[in-house]
Design a protein around this motif. Structure first.
Motif, short mmCIF file in Angstrom:
data_model
loop_
_atom_site.label_atom_id
_atom_site.label_comp_id
_atom_site.label_asym_id
_atom_site.label_seq_id
_atom_site.Cartn_x
_atom_site.Cartn_y
_atom_site.Cartn_z
N VAL A 238 3.10 2.31 12.89
CA VAL A 238 1.74 2.47 13.28
C VAL A 238 1.94 3.58 14.17
CG1 VAL A 238 -0.34 1.53 14.53
CG2 VAL A 238 1.30 0.08 13.02
N GLY A 239 1.62 4.73 13.54
CA GLY A 239 1.73 6.14 14.32
C GLY A 239 3.17 6.05 14.48
N GLN A 240 3.47 6.14 15.96
CA GLN A 240 4.95 6.40 16.44
C GLN A 240 5.50 5.02 16.87
OE1 GLN A 240 6.35 9.55 16.09
NE2 GLN A 240 4.31 9.88 15.33
N GLU A 241 4.73 3.84 16.56
CA GLU A 241 5.50 2.57 16.99
C GLU A 241 5.87 1.91 15.84
OE1 GLU A 241 4.15 0.95 20.58
OE2 GLU A 241 2.46 2.16 20.79
N THR A 242 6.54 0.99 16.17
CA THR A 242 7.09 0.07 14.96
C THR A 242 6.55 -1.25 15.47
OG1 THR A 242 9.27 1.14 14.65
CG2 THR A 242 8.90 -1.16 13.90
N ILE A 243 5.89 -2.00 14.64
CA ILE A 243 5.36 -3.26 14.75
C ILE A 243 5.84 -4.40 13.97
CG2 ILE A 243 2.90 -4.50 14.81
CD1 ILE A 243 3.10 -2.12 17.07
N GLN A 244 6.00 -5.60 14.25
CA GLN A 244 6.31 -6.70 13.63
C GLN A 244 5.48 -7.81 13.86
OE1 GLN A 244 10.22 -8.60 14.60
NE2 GLN A 244 10.51 -8.67 12.27
N ALA A 245 4.89 -8.42 12.93
CA ALA A 245 4.02 -9.58 12.75
C ALA A 245 4.17 -10.56 12.03
CB ALA A 245 2.58 -8.88 12.57
N ASP A 246 3.92 -11.89 12.50
CA ASP A 246 4.18 -13.06 11.54
C ASP A 246 3.33 -12.90 10.36
OD1 ASP A 246 6.08 -14.06 13.16
OD2 ASP A 246 4.49 -15.35 14.50
N LYS A 247 1.82 -12.61 10.64
CA LYS A 247 1.23 -12.44 9.71
C LYS A 247 0.29 -10.96 9.70
CE LYS A 247 1.67 -16.51 8.25
NZ LYS A 247 2.39 -16.75 7.10
N ILE A 248 0.20 -10.25 8.68
CA ILE A 248 -0.46 -8.96 8.66
C ILE A 248 -1.63 -8.95 7.70
CG2 ILE A 248 -0.17 -6.49 7.85
CD1 ILE A 248 3.10 -6.95 8.57
N VAL A 249 -2.81 -8.41 8.16
CA VAL A 249 -3.98 -8.57 7.50
C VAL A 249 -4.25 -7.08 7.03
CG1 VAL A 249 -6.32 -9.21 7.51
CG2 VAL A 249 -4.75 -10.59 8.77
N VAL A 250 -4.57 -7.05 5.77
CA VAL A 250 -5.18 -5.56 5.38
C VAL A 250 -6.81 -5.55 5.01
CG1 VAL A 250 -4.83 -3.96 3.55
CG2 VAL A 250 -2.91 -5.01 4.20
N ALA A 251 -7.41 -5.05 5.72
CA ALA A 251 -8.88 -5.04 6.10
C ALA A 251 -9.31 -3.74 5.94
CB ALA A 251 -9.34 -5.91 6.79
N THR A 252 -8.64 -2.71 5.22
CA THR A 252 -8.72 -1.05 5.34
C THR A 252 -10.12 -0.94 4.59
OG1 THR A 252 -7.28 -1.13 3.51
CG2 THR A 252 -6.55 -0.56 5.55
N GLY A 253 -10.93 -1.70 3.94
CA GLY A 253 -12.11 -1.44 3.27
C GLY A 253 -11.88 -0.10 2.07
N SER A 254 -12.61 0.64 1.76
CA SER A 254 -12.59 1.51 0.87
C SER A 254 -13.05 2.99 1.19
CB SER A 254 -13.81 1.06 -0.29
OG SER A 254 -15.22 1.38 0.22
N LYS A 255 -12.77 3.74 0.21
CA LYS A 255 -13.11 5.44 0.54
C LYS A 255 -13.51 6.00 -0.56
CE LYS A 255 -8.05 6.81 0.59
NZ LYS A 255 -6.85 7.33 1.18
N PRO A 256 -14.15 7.34 -0.57
CA PRO A 256 -14.54 7.91 -1.90
C PRO A 256 -13.43 8.16 -2.91
CG PRO A 256 -15.40 8.92 0.18
CD PRO A 256 -14.49 7.84 0.66
N LYS A 257 -13.73 8.01 -3.99
CA LYS A 257 -12.94 8.22 -5.30
C LYS A 257 -12.40 9.69 -5.07
CE LYS A 257 -12.79 8.21 -10.21
NZ LYS A 257 -13.58 7.67 -11.42
N VAL A 258 -11.10 9.98 -5.46
CA VAL A 258 -10.78 11.42 -5.58
C VAL A 258 -11.15 11.95 -7.06
CG1 VAL A 258 -8.98 12.82 -5.82
CG2 VAL A 258 -8.75 10.98 -4.41
N LEU A 259 -11.75 13.06 -6.95
CA LEU A 259 -12.33 13.69 -8.27
C LEU A 259 -11.07 14.69 -8.71
CD1 LEU A 259 -16.02 14.70 -6.93
CD2 LEU A 259 -15.27 12.85 -8.20
N ASP A 260 -10.76 14.34 -9.73
CA ASP A 260 -9.37 14.94 -10.32
C ASP A 260 -9.78 15.92 -11.39
OD1 ASP A 260 -10.35 13.23 -12.31
OD2 ASP A 260 -8.45 12.28 -12.42
N PHE A 261 -10.63 16.62 -11.07
CA PHE A 261 -11.13 17.88 -11.97
C PHE A 261 -11.19 19.24 -11.08
CE2 PHE A 261 -15.36 15.65 -11.21
CZ PHE A 261 -15.76 16.73 -10.12
N GLU A 262 -11.24 20.13 -11.88
CA GLU A 262 -11.16 21.55 -10.97
C GLU A 262 -12.27 21.59 -10.06
OE1 GLU A 262 -10.95 26.38 -11.92
OE2 GLU A 262 -11.01 24.99 -13.56
#
Length: 449
Positions: free
Chosen positions: A123-147
């Motif tokens: 996490v940034g410059q820190e190392t984190i250890q956890a018994d349970k890790i939750v991913v709740a990062t949501g969504s973000k705009p789709k990458v447009l892969d054309f020119e």
């Protein structure tokens, strides 16, 4: 030095917030991080600021409809004032949320995350250890892969425009494109929506969508279908967008172009492979407890998880409660989705809950369909609206409502009554014998059955 927690949450949107606060309230050591300001998409970059902005356009729309019927002047929209008002809601959220975390004993971080192994994070410059890790990062705009795809602005950029461009183009025909197109058009801009499919808003009932498409074009929005955007070029006065329609190239020149082509889960930079976390392009693979199918240390909720739940804030909150319960009590609470109403906040508003007609046909159930345009009903006439329609799907065997699809004034509220009826299995006869306040939009419900 490694910091250790009982629970570490990645993402501070509504799902992550729910999990962190509930686990901390039960005495667990909890940490949370977000590389963006605390609050998540809904509060800062989506539902809430969008709805604040829509408020001004609702006033103009209402006045325009009643011009000559008691209203003489149609008010002008002041974009700078709208954005300043919106910002009062956005600015107060991150510090308020962080203060709440700290009051609950949650350690806060402001950094991006990468998995190191099954229970360890960088996490940034820190190392984190956890018994349970939750991913709740949501969504973000789709990458447009054309020119030139990187030249397109995002929905976040739209919500932070200091000045509204005179002309805008939205790539994609989903709810973001339609909602923002309506805002921009009512605020005086020339607007184009370019969608690659045969019809926009493909997850909604096509008959109801056709009414919204008509209303959108009547507003002056150029709705271009079956057109694949292939190129964006920067030019002196803005951007030149190229799209292919049946092999023919069409070009559009606008001051600003926005990527509204969809929002995939924001999980692909987490290096999930290092933690043996299985995922797809729809999110982290989870079981009925919202636990990773391949790493029992990891849970996921909201848009980051591949579930049956819709990508909606109330669903994320519900999933957050499921995850926190299973972390606290062991896997004992299965996710069980109620009817999930979803709304497109255009004017007119479009809303849906339950089965579509196609889903009902595929289910094998015996059902009947009520579909009608009702712009001659009192509520439509008093508000002088042209688009007011409904489609309800009724189970023939037990008389319960299977689905409801609406377009018209305040249907974002009426749809909640249908959601409640579907969940509680109220029959058509139950609903018809209800006494609703009159005249209200809810009082129309009984005639839709």
């Amino acid at each position: 030095m490694t910091k250790k927690f009982d629970v570490f949450v990645i993402g501070s949107g509504m799902a992550g917030m729910t999990i962190a606060n509930r686990c901390a309230s039960k005495g667990l050591s909890v940490g949370i991080t977000d590389e963006l300001p605390y609050g998540g998409t809904c509060a800062l970059r989506g539902c809430d600021p969008k709805k604040v902005i829509i408020g001004a356009t609702e006033v103009r729309d209402f006045a325009k409809r009643l011009k000559g019927k008691g209203i003489d002047e149609i008010p002008e929209i002041n974009w700078q004032d709208i954005m300043a008002f919106k910002q009062t809601f956005v600015d107060e959220m991150p510090p308020k949320i962080e203060k709440g975390y700290k009051k609950n004993g949650i350690e806060t971080f402001h950094a991006s995350v990468k998995f190191v192994d099954n229970d360890t994070l960088q996490v940034g410059q820190e190392t984190i250890q956890a018994d349970k890790i939750v991913v709740a990062t949501g969504s973000k705009p789709k990458v447009l892969d054309f020119e030139g795809g990187e030249l397109a602005l995002t929905s976040t950029d739209f919500l932070n425009l200091k000045k509204l461009p005179k002309s805008l183009l939205f790539i994609g025909g989903g709810y973001i494109a339609f909602e923002f197109a309506h805002i921009a058009a009512r605020s005086g801009a020339n607007v184009t929506i370019v969608h690659r499919g045969e019809r926009p808003l493909e997850n909604f009932d096509p008959d109801i969508v056709s009414h919204l498409a008509t209303a959108t074009e009547d507003l002056g929005v150029n709705l271009v279908l079956e057109t694949e955007v292939t190129k964006i070029e920067k030019i002196d006065k803005g951007y030149l967008i190229s799209g292919t329609t049946n092999g023919n190239v069409n070009q559009f020149e606008v001051e600003a172009v926005f990527n509204s082509a969809g929002r995939p889960p924001a999980i692909f930079d987490l290096e999930l492979e290092r933690a043996n976390v299985a995922y797809s392009n729809k999110g982290i693979s989870v079981n009925k407890y919202l636990q990773s199918t391949s790493n029992p240390n990891v849970y996921a909720a909201g848009d980051a998880a591949e579930t049956e739940g819709l990508a909606l804030t109330p669903v994320a909150v519900m999933e957050g409660h499921v995850v926190s319960s299973n972390i606290l009590k062991g896997n004992s609470k299965e996710v069980d989705y109620p009817p999930m109403p979803t709304v497109v906040f255009t004017l007119p508003t479009m809303a849906s809950v339950g089965m579509t007609e196609t889903e009902a046909k595929n289910s094998g159930l015996e059902f009947r369909v009520n579909y009608d345009k009702v712009d001659d009903w009192f509520n439509a006439r008093r508000l002088n609206v042209e688009e007011y329609a409904y489609k309800t799907i009724i189970d023939k065997n037990n008389g319960t409502v299977l689905g409801a699809h609406l377009i018209g004034p305040h249907c974002e509220e009426t749809v909640n009554l249908f959601a409640m009826a579907i969940k509680t299995k109220m029959t058509v006869n139950d609903l018809r014998t209800m006494v609703f306040a009159y005249p209200t939009m809810a009082s129309d419900l009984t005639y839709m059955l």
